[in-house]
Scaffold this active site. Structure first.
Site, PDB file in Angstrom:
ATOM      1  N   HIS A   1     -23.706 -13.238  -3.845  1.00 35.17           N
ATOM      2  CA  HIS A   1     -22.829 -12.396  -3.193  1.00 35.17           C
ATOM      3  C   HIS A   1     -23.194 -12.934  -2.109  1.00 35.17           C
ATOM      4  O   HIS A   1     -22.467 -13.408  -0.887  1.00 35.17           O
ATOM      5  CB  HIS A   1     -22.117 -11.030  -3.736  1.00 35.17           C
ATOM      6  CG  HIS A   1     -22.905 -10.174  -3.465  1.00 35.17           C
ATOM      7  ND1 HIS A   1     -23.629  -9.878  -4.306  1.00 35.17           N
ATOM      8  CD2 HIS A   1     -23.536  -9.441  -1.992  1.00 35.17           C
ATOM      9  CE1 HIS A   1     -24.575  -9.244  -3.484  1.00 35.17           C
ATOM     10  NE2 HIS A   1     -24.494  -8.749  -2.085  1.00 35.17           N
TER      11      HIS A   1
ATOM     12  N   CYS B   1      10.539 -12.806  -6.378  1.00 39.14           N
ATOM     13  CA  CYS B   1      10.555 -11.685  -6.558  1.00 39.14           C
ATOM     14  C   CYS B   1      12.899 -12.250  -6.418  1.00 39.14           C
ATOM     15  O   CYS B   1      13.308 -11.135  -6.237  1.00 39.14           O
ATOM     16  CB  CYS B   1      10.615 -11.190  -6.218  1.00 39.14           C
ATOM     17  SG  CYS B   1      10.909 -11.283  -3.992  1.00 39.14           S
TER      18      CYS B   1
END
Ligand SMILES: Cc1cc2nc3c(=O)[nH]c(=O)nc-3n(C[C@H](O)[C@H](O)[C@H](O)COP(=O)(O)O)c2cc1C
Length: 180
Positions: free
Chosen positions: A71, A155
């Site tokens: 990371h 949506c």
């Protein structure tokens, strides 16, 4: 060779990230993809791995030996970080300093490199004052945004929140990387 870190989060627009990764790879950019758990429900790591010819990261605690701390090394070696699509959730996490998965942790470890956020969400989520405050806060810290566009959303709502066009995002990244 330029390198970018591409974060993909849990938006219905995640499939468009494959096109972004593909176009950048063809432009000789090495793409390191990080998908959130939700992002990987919308598009498979295999698709990104095949298009970018590179490993896709989803799990921060994956038990594979690397000589570095992934990371941190991903954050350091990428010339820029892009999150496309970026959910309301990842924007909220970054604005609040939360680092509880691979993507949010890598982005928090970025120093002195551009971070480009491309939001994609339902209009009410985008216009929610909490989301807007989070965006303003991140802008004040120097995070860059590629504005979502107004469209008929998945949506069924008509309004702002659709991921910006892939061409717009790719050319923005290329400008930041100073290629072409
Ligand atoms: C079908 C479906 C579509 C979704 N689309 C979006 C979206 O476009 N934008 C968004 O912010 N959240 C969307 N969500 C909700 C996120 O997936 C959810 O908030 C998730 O916790 C985000 O996690 P992540 O930010 O770690 O990827 C969607 C959820 C579902 C089930």
């Amino acid at each position: 060779m330029k390198e970018i870190m591409l974060g993909i989060t849990g938006s219905i627009a995640a499939y468009k990230a494959a096109d972004i990764a593909n176009q950048l790879t063809k432009s000789k950019v090495l793409v390191h993809t990080i998908m959130t758990v939700s992002g990987a429900k919308f598009i498979t790591p295999l698709t990104l791995q095949t298009l970018t010819k590179n490993k896709v990261y989803t799990d921060m605690f994956e038990e594979i030996f690397y000589p570095d701390v992934r990371h941190i090394s991903l954050a350091q070696k990428a010339d820029c970080c892009v999150i496309a699509p970026a959910t309301a959730n990842i924007i909220g996490k970054l604005a609040s300093g939360i680092a509880d998965d691979m993507l949010s942790t890598v982005v928090m470890a970025v120093r002195n490199k551009p971070v480009i956020i491309c939001p994609a969400m339902n209009t009410a989520m985008y216009e929610n004052p909490i989301t807007q405050n989070n965006i303003e806060k991140l802008k004040s810290y120097g995070y860059l945004f590629v504005e979502p566009k107004e469209a008929l959303l998945a949506c069924g709502d008509l309004g702002k929140g659709a991921l910006a066009d892939v061409e717009t995002i790719v050319s923005y990244i290329k400008k930041i990387l100073q290629i072409e």
